[in-house]
Design a protein around this motif. Structure first.
Motif, PDB file in Angstrom:
ATOM      1  N   GLN A 102       0.649  -1.339  -0.007  1.00  0.00           N
ATOM      2  CA  GLN A 102      -0.062   0.039  -0.017  1.00  0.00           C
ATOM      3  C   GLN A 102       0.766   1.277   0.167  1.00  0.00           C
ATOM      4  O   GLN A 102       0.502   2.134  -0.627  1.00  0.00           O
ATOM      5  CB  GLN A 102      -0.822   0.134   1.347  1.00  0.00           C
ATOM      6  N   ASN A 103       1.911   1.107   0.623  1.00  0.00           N
ATOM      7  CA  ASN A 103       2.644   2.250   0.998  1.00  0.00           C
ATOM      8  C   ASN A 103       4.022   2.317   0.022  1.00  0.00           C
ATOM      9  O   ASN A 103       5.091   2.304   0.668  1.00  0.00           O
ATOM     10  CB  ASN A 103       3.037   2.577   2.404  1.00  0.00           C
ATOM     11  N   GLY A 104       4.036   2.468  -1.082  1.00  0.00           N
ATOM     12  CA  GLY A 104       5.314   2.331  -2.047  1.00  0.00           C
ATOM     13  C   GLY A 104       6.164   3.556  -1.699  1.00  0.00           C
ATOM     14  O   GLY A 104       7.499   3.457  -1.763  1.00  0.00           O
ATOM     15  N   ASP A 105       5.719   4.840  -1.269  1.00  0.00           N
ATOM     16  CA  ASP A 105       6.337   5.982  -0.995  1.00  0.00           C
ATOM     17  C   ASP A 105       6.766   6.155   0.581  1.00  0.00           C
ATOM     18  O   ASP A 105       7.452   6.906   0.691  1.00  0.00           O
ATOM     19  CB  ASP A 105       5.693   7.358  -1.595  1.00  0.00           C
ATOM     20  N   ALA A 106       6.347   5.148   1.382  1.00  0.00           N
ATOM     21  CA  ALA A 106       6.502   5.439   2.796  1.00  0.00           C
ATOM     22  C   ALA A 106       7.114   3.972   3.144  1.00  0.00           C
ATOM     23  O   ALA A 106       6.496   3.109   3.933  1.00  0.00           O
ATOM     24  CB  ALA A 106       5.526   5.785   3.521  1.00  0.00           C
ATOM     25  N   MET A 107       8.450   3.387   2.858  1.00  0.00           N
ATOM     26  CA  MET A 107       8.853   2.166   3.043  1.00  0.00           C
ATOM     27  C   MET A 107       9.064   1.818   4.413  1.00  0.00           C
ATOM     28  O   MET A 107       9.002   0.593   4.797  1.00  0.00           O
ATOM     29  CB  MET A 107      10.156   2.010   2.268  1.00  0.00           C
ATOM     30  N   ASP A 108       9.217   2.980   5.230  1.00  0.00           N
ATOM     31  CA  ASP A 108       9.401   2.653   6.779  1.00  0.00           C
ATOM     32  C   ASP A 108       7.895   2.208   7.447  1.00  0.00           C
ATOM     33  O   ASP A 108       7.980   1.702   8.370  1.00  0.00           O
ATOM     34  CB  ASP A 108      10.111   3.806   7.368  1.00  0.00           C
ATOM     35  N   ALA A 109       6.940   2.327   6.620  1.00  0.00           N
ATOM     36  CA  ALA A 109       5.494   2.093   7.198  1.00  0.00           C
ATOM     37  C   ALA A 109       5.480   0.372   7.488  1.00  0.00           C
ATOM     38  O   ALA A 109       5.163  -0.020   8.415  1.00  0.00           O
ATOM     39  CB  ALA A 109       4.293   2.254   6.317  1.00  0.00           C
ATOM     40  N   ALA A 110       6.137  -0.220   6.553  1.00  0.00           N
ATOM     41  CA  ALA A 110       6.142  -1.876   6.873  1.00  0.00           C
ATOM     42  C   ALA A 110       7.022  -2.000   7.878  1.00  0.00           C
ATOM     43  O   ALA A 110       6.474  -3.056   8.750  1.00  0.00           O
ATOM     44  CB  ALA A 110       6.772  -2.384   5.392  1.00  0.00           C
ATOM     45  N   SER A 111       8.064  -1.400   8.286  1.00  0.00           N
ATOM     46  CA  SER A 111       8.905  -1.953   9.401  1.00  0.00           C
ATOM     47  C   SER A 111       8.492  -1.741  10.518  1.00  0.00           C
ATOM     48  O   SER A 111       8.464  -2.047  11.778  1.00  0.00           O
ATOM     49  CB  SER A 111      10.285  -1.512   9.385  1.00  0.00           C
ATOM     50  N   VAL A 112       7.654  -0.427  10.548  1.00  0.00           N
ATOM     51  CA  VAL A 112       6.732   0.191  11.967  1.00  0.00           C
ATOM     52  C   VAL A 112       5.799  -0.674  12.474  1.00  0.00           C
ATOM     53  O   VAL A 112       5.611  -0.899  13.264  1.00  0.00           O
ATOM     54  CB  VAL A 112       6.546   1.679  11.458  1.00  0.00           C
ATOM     55  N   VAL A 113       4.917  -0.969  11.119  1.00  0.00           N
ATOM     56  CA  VAL A 113       3.867  -1.829  11.287  1.00  0.00           C
ATOM     57  C   VAL A 113       4.304  -3.226  11.917  1.00  0.00           C
ATOM     58  O   VAL A 113       3.673  -3.989  12.964  1.00  0.00           O
ATOM     59  CB  VAL A 113       3.056  -2.407  10.189  1.00  0.00           C
ATOM     60  N   ALA A 114       5.555  -3.922  11.319  1.00  0.00           N
ATOM     61  CA  ALA A 114       5.808  -5.203  11.762  1.00  0.00           C
ATOM     62  C   ALA A 114       6.292  -5.118  13.109  1.00  0.00           C
ATOM     63  O   ALA A 114       6.270  -5.853  14.083  1.00  0.00           O
ATOM     64  CB  ALA A 114       7.100  -5.722  10.831  1.00  0.00           C
ATOM     65  N   ALA A 115       7.103  -3.997  13.673  1.00  0.00           N
ATOM     66  CA  ALA A 115       7.741  -3.849  15.022  1.00  0.00           C
ATOM     67  C   ALA A 115       6.818  -3.729  16.157  1.00  0.00           C
ATOM     68  O   ALA A 115       6.759  -4.112  16.912  1.00  0.00           O
ATOM     69  CB  ALA A 115       8.642  -2.537  14.920  1.00  0.00           C
ATOM     70  N   ARG A 116       5.514  -2.887  15.573  1.00  0.00           N
ATOM     71  CA  ARG A 116       4.546  -2.734  16.705  1.00  0.00           C
ATOM     72  C   ARG A 116       3.677  -3.912  16.670  1.00  0.00           C
ATOM     73  O   ARG A 116       3.291  -4.331  18.160  1.00  0.00           O
ATOM     74  CB  ARG A 116       3.682  -1.511  16.091  1.00  0.00           C
ATOM     75  N   ILE A 683     -12.252  10.555  -7.636  1.00  0.00           N
ATOM     76  CA  ILE A 683     -12.342  10.199  -6.406  1.00  0.00           C
ATOM     77  C   ILE A 683     -12.925   8.828  -6.160  1.00  0.00           C
ATOM     78  O   ILE A 683     -12.317   8.143  -5.324  1.00  0.00           O
ATOM     79  CB  ILE A 683     -13.139  11.282  -5.724  1.00  0.00           C
ATOM     80  N   GLN A 684     -13.846   8.435  -6.718  1.00  0.00           N
ATOM     81  CA  GLN A 684     -14.472   7.090  -6.899  1.00  0.00           C
ATOM     82  C   GLN A 684     -13.776   5.992  -7.275  1.00  0.00           C
ATOM     83  O   GLN A 684     -13.438   4.984  -6.511  1.00  0.00           O
ATOM     84  CB  GLN A 684     -15.654   7.110  -7.723  1.00  0.00           C
ATOM     85  N   ALA A 685     -12.885   6.196  -8.066  1.00  0.00           N
ATOM     86  CA  ALA A 685     -11.850   5.367  -8.618  1.00  0.00           C
ATOM     87  C   ALA A 685     -10.610   5.189  -7.728  1.00  0.00           C
ATOM     88  O   ALA A 685     -10.283   3.927  -7.385  1.00  0.00           O
ATOM     89  CB  ALA A 685     -11.242   5.634 -10.280  1.00  0.00           C
ATOM     90  N   ILE A 686      -9.837   6.209  -7.313  1.00  0.00           N
ATOM     91  CA  ILE A 686      -8.917   6.065  -6.518  1.00  0.00           C
ATOM     92  C   ILE A 686      -9.161   5.653  -5.105  1.00  0.00           C
ATOM     93  O   ILE A 686      -8.310   5.045  -4.469  1.00  0.00           O
ATOM     94  CB  ILE A 686      -7.992   7.476  -6.404  1.00  0.00           C
ATOM     95  N   SER A 687     -10.320   5.919  -4.558  1.00  0.00           N
ATOM     96  CA  SER A 687     -10.752   5.515  -3.381  1.00  0.00           C
ATOM     97  C   SER A 687     -10.834   4.037  -3.026  1.00  0.00           C
ATOM     98  O   SER A 687     -10.705   3.363  -2.068  1.00  0.00           O
ATOM     99  CB  SER A 687     -12.104   5.975  -2.824  1.00  0.00           C
ATOM    100  N   LEU A 688     -10.659   3.247  -4.044  1.00  0.00           N
ATOM    101  CA  LEU A 688     -10.795   1.826  -4.231  1.00  0.00           C
ATOM    102  C   LEU A 688      -9.491   1.240  -3.812  1.00  0.00           C
ATOM    103  O   LEU A 688      -9.255   0.062  -3.528  1.00  0.00           O
ATOM    104  CB  LEU A 688     -11.258   1.137  -5.482  1.00  0.00           C
ATOM    105  N   GLU A 689      -8.316   1.991  -4.166  1.00  0.00           N
ATOM    106  CA  GLU A 689      -7.130   1.450  -3.795  1.00  0.00           C
ATOM    107  C   GLU A 689      -6.123   2.272  -2.792  1.00  0.00           C
ATOM    108  O   GLU A 689      -5.230   1.913  -2.462  1.00  0.00           O
ATOM    109  CB  GLU A 689      -6.428   1.627  -5.275  1.00  0.00           C
ATOM    110  N   CYS A 690      -6.443   3.536  -2.521  1.00  0.00           N
ATOM    111  CA  CYS A 690      -5.631   4.513  -1.799  1.00  0.00           C
ATOM    112  C   CYS A 690      -5.767   4.065  -0.185  1.00  0.00           C
ATOM    113  O   CYS A 690      -4.960   4.806   0.412  1.00  0.00           O
ATOM    114  CB  CYS A 690      -5.934   5.971  -2.211  1.00  0.00           C
ATOM    115  N   GLY A 691      -6.742   3.450   0.387  1.00  0.00           N
ATOM    116  CA  GLY A 691      -6.854   3.362   1.527  1.00  0.00           C
ATOM    117  C   GLY A 691      -7.578   4.279   2.315  1.00  0.00           C
ATOM    118  O   GLY A 691      -8.090   4.127   3.491  1.00  0.00           O
TER     119      GLY A 691
END
Length: 817
Positions: A102-116, A683-691
């Motif tokens: 989901q967060n290609g531009d925020a790569m630290d999100a994956a490590s933060v989620v896993a750590a928490r 907005i309708q199209a992007i809301s399906l993917e952006c979270g």
């Protein structure tokens, strides 16, 4: 559904074929099912922001683990989680994979989620071990209030140490996340005597303290519940006092946004309102839940004061003579029973924004012989829900009327010009010739907030003024015709002023020569022009000092593949700050705004927020955005097509039916209808993917007026939150897949569940008076009003993509998909 393996559950949803929205769900089932989460209440943060993780990570992790094995599903199964390390490891891996995807531009999100998540599992295992050795109740009381405490409390409670602890953590989390502002228990500034507005005593009220009347978010104080709005409390009805009656416990928090402040000062000066140019915008008051005080919050007035007894239907006015128990008025009925009093449903408003009590005594006796003026009235409602089922009667003279007869108040009633939110009636009333109208006090048409906003971009206007003043001696003899040549042969001045347009330099130079402040530039053209100069993205990008100060960090996308035809550029706005200020409100209908967002004169009059104040309430929101800019040359050519010009005449005819008699309201042109419709589809199209759900996304349209010298055509989709943490890039990441989102948006626009009726809609001849829409309805384009800047008006999907019974040449994207 169901936790027991031998008792699975199934939920079946039955749709009604006669309901437009249900038919839409059926006809677009795939898209609807993919966006299931979008049909619940949205939150304006990404799934991996700190607030979202605080609230949801523990619940998601617990559900994944305990539903992963039948042994863990029963209540006591939580004690067996340490026996399944592979299951917990798999759950953490799935969460990490989800964050990475989901967060290609925020790569630290994956490590933060896993750590928490790992911390939660460790806390869970530790709690289970402690439960086997120690006193469970003592362990539960010692838990911290954070995520560790939530996970541990879940495990211990499941072991039998008291389920209350887990629920308490959830309750606290919700309380910590709410902003409250309504604090003063009473407003003594309106007509009539002081009336206590305290509701049921809150759990956090200290002994001897009067609890507040209610609670609202600070961001709602410039929208739904601003000054002059009626708030429907559980057992009471309150009118929010004007800015003169907003109480701050200490110094007010000023919000700095020079462009917006200067624009509002100049705009309201034309309307006779003088704002303080040095201190224009302030945040609403904040309050302390642990120490509520009348010194912090808003003063409110009990309105309407007429109330109805739920026992005997008698009408009485709120006063200190009535019994007040647990914040609820009681009425002594003739039978001797004490019954609850509730506010009447009806009030009187007018197009000038005035508000008054419904004239019950005059109404029931109007047209009747005799001079009875008795206040002994009753209000009874039959089983039906229509106005003629509600009847007011006089007990003294037996006069009686149904409320259906009150729909024509203008035949016998004149507006008194009362503005009770500003102060005592005699001091703030004004002469009014508008026709008063009866309205249900909870109707959305009784309050339309007027909000203007601006993005915080680096202040190029201030930089230009400083540069002009610096080189003023060398520019003293310059004229409008010679300025360009003067700069050409003046290298120092050219170095400082060469980045600005000559007309901008000349306008500022003229103002400086007159020793005046240069006129504030229009808000949206300035933002559009700034974005044109943002550089392409590159690895390791970081905001420079000017961008950091403005809280605006944007970079132009380097697309992996050519952008779709018609799209000129995509800009990733990784960080933005938007300041929103309320300048007034209207009743009965929203005020119209021009293409730059300035409120224009219309059929309804803007009402004042304060009587003696020289400031406006504002909030600042932080978030992210996605800038999609159209090819203006292609748009210019498209606007010259015969089909588009014919469609423009059809839309103009509807515009004239709705707004043609208003001054300063020229037709926006087909370009705006096209951009607005495209924005809703995206907005309708992007809301399906952006979270984010669709209601968490907001549009900002940049469109030039027909015949303008500077051509603008762009859409900014943003998501913001009043908190300072902002978001984590879920929307920005979708800019890299703009081709896929555009294709999906165009597919959504091709067919509506109301076609061919929707596609054939003729604005000027619509019996439903939807004069500002082309091919647009609830089945295709309408969004939540918080997402749309025009309240779902000025839309036409036929200009975007080919639709039934319309020529394909009419659509800008006729050749795509």
């Amino acid at each position: 559904m169901g936790r027991q393996p031998d008792r699975p559950g199934l939920v079946i949803t039955c749709y009604n074929p006669r309901r437009v929205r249900d038919r839409s769900f059926y006809e677009r089932f795939c898209a609807y099912h993919e966006s299931f989460y979008g049909w619940v209440e949205a939150t304006s943060v990404t799934p991996f922001s700190e607030p979202a993780l605080d609230r949801a990570l523990a619940a998601v992790l617990i559900a994944m683990i305990r539903h992963g094995h039948p042994e863990l599903m029963p209540a006591a199964g939580a004690m067996k989680v340490p026996k399944h390390p592979a299951l917990t490891a798999r759950a953490i891996a799935v969460l990490r994979e989800r964050a990475e995807r989901q967060n290609g531009d925020a790569m630290d999100a994956a490590s933060v989620v896993a750590a928490r998540a790992q911390d939660l599992v460790d806390a869970w295992n530790s709690a289970v071990e402690d439960a086997a050795r120690n006193n469970l109740a003592a362990r539960l009381l010692a838990l911290r209030r954070g995520q560790e405490g939530a996970a541990a409390a879940h495990a211990v409670a499941a072991a039998g140490a008291g389920d209350v602890g887990g629920r308490e953590e959830v309750r606290r989390a919700h309380l910590d996340a709410r902003h409250r502002a309504l604090r003063s228990p009473v407003a003594a500034h309106g007509p009539g005597e002081q009336a206590g507005m305290s509701g049921k005593r809150r759990r956090w009220s200290k002994a001897g303290q009067e609890p507040p009347a209610g609670e609202v978010r600070r961001s709602q104080l410039i929208t739904t519940y601003g000054a002059g709005a009626m708030i429907d409390l559980v057992h009471r009805s309150a009118l929010v006092g004007g800015l003169d009656y907003w109480n701050y416990p200490a110094a007010r928090t000023q919000i700095h946004e020079p462009r917006l402040a200067a624009r509002l000062v100049a705009q309201l000066r034309k309307q006779g309102v003088n704002l303080n140019p040095q201190a224009t915008l302030f945040a609403p008051p904040d309050c302390d839940d642990d120490d509520p005080s009348p010194r912090a919050g808003l003063q409110v007035l009990e309105f309407p004061r007429w109330m109805v007894c739920q026992g005997c239907s008698a009408m009485v006015q709120a006063s200190s003579a009535l019994t007040l128990k647990d914040g609820r008025y009681q009425h002594a009925c003739a039978s001797g029973k004490q019954s609850l009093l509730v506010p009447v449903r009806f009030v009187v408003v007018c197009p000038s924004g005035h508000l008054d009590e419904f004239p019950w005594v005059d109404f029931v006796h109007f047209g009747r012989e005799g001079d009875c003026r008795s206040h002994a009235l009753t209000l009874r409602e039959d089983a039906g829900a229509e106005l003629f089922d509600v009847r007011v009667s006089c007990q003294a003279c037996s006069a009686s009327k149904s409320m259906a007869e009150a729909q024509r108040l203008d035949t016998w009633l004149r507006c008194k010009g009362t503005r009770p939110w500003l102060g005592r009636a005699a001091e703030v009333a004004e002469v009014c010739t508008a026709e008063p109208r009866m309205k249900v006090r909870t109707s959305s048409s009784t309050y339309f907030s007027q909000v203007q906003s601006a993005l915080s971009i680096p202040n190029t206007a201030a930089r230009l003024e400083r540069a002009v003043r610096k080189h003023l001696p060398s520019l003293a003899e310059a004229t409008a015709d010679s300025l360009a040549m003067t700069l050409k042969f003046n290298p120092p001045a050219r170095a400082d002023l060469g980045g600005f347009r000559i007309d901008q330099v000349w306008t500022t130079l003229e103002a400086v020569r007159r020793n005046e402040t240069p006129p504030p530039p229009p808000l949206r053209p300035a933002e559009y022009e700034y974005v044109q100069g943002v550089p392409f993205e590159k690895p390791g990008d970081a905001p420079d000092e000017e961008e950091e100060a403005a809280h605006f960090f944007a970079r132009r996308l380097h697309p992996r593949a050519p952008l779709p035809a018609g799209i000129e550029r995509v800009v990733l706005v990784r960080k933005l700050r938007e300041v929103r200020a309320q300048i007034g409100f209207t009743r009965l209908a929203p005020a119209e705004a021009n293409l730059d967002g300035d409120i224009m004169a219309g059929k309804v009059k803007t009402a004042m927020l304060g009587h003696l104040t020289d400031w406006l309430p504002a909030i600042e929101e932080h978030g992210e955005g996605l800038w999609i800019q159209l090819d203006t040359q292609a748009l210019d050519a498209w606007e010259q097509r015969a089909e588009v010009q014919a469609r423009a005449q059809v839309l103009r005819a509807g515009w004239n039916r709705e707004l043609g008699d208003l001054p300063d309201q020229p037709f926006f042109g087909p370009r705006y209808y096209f951009l607005h419709a495209l924005s809703h589809l995206l907005i309708q199209a992007i809301s399906l993917e952006c979270g984010y759900g669709a209601s968490a996304l907001r549009e900002r349209i940049y469109c030039s007026a027909p015949g303008a010298t500077t051509s603008m055509a762009a859409i900014l989709l943003s998501t913001t939150t009043p908190g300072s943490e902002g978001t984590l890039g879920g929307l920005v990441a979708q800019g890299r897949n703009i081709g896929e989102h555009l294709a999906r948006a165009l597919e959504l626009g091709r067919l509506c569940s109301n076609d061919p009726v929707c596609a054939r809609h003729t604005p000027a001849q619509d019996p439903a008076e939807q004069h500002l829409e082309g091919a647009a309805c609830h089945g295709c384009l309408y969004l939540a009003e918080v997402s749309c800047e025009r309240m779902n008006r000025m839309l036409d999907r036929a200009l975007v993509v080919p639709v039934i019974d319309q020529p394909s040449a009419l659509a800008f994207f006729a050749d795509q998909g």
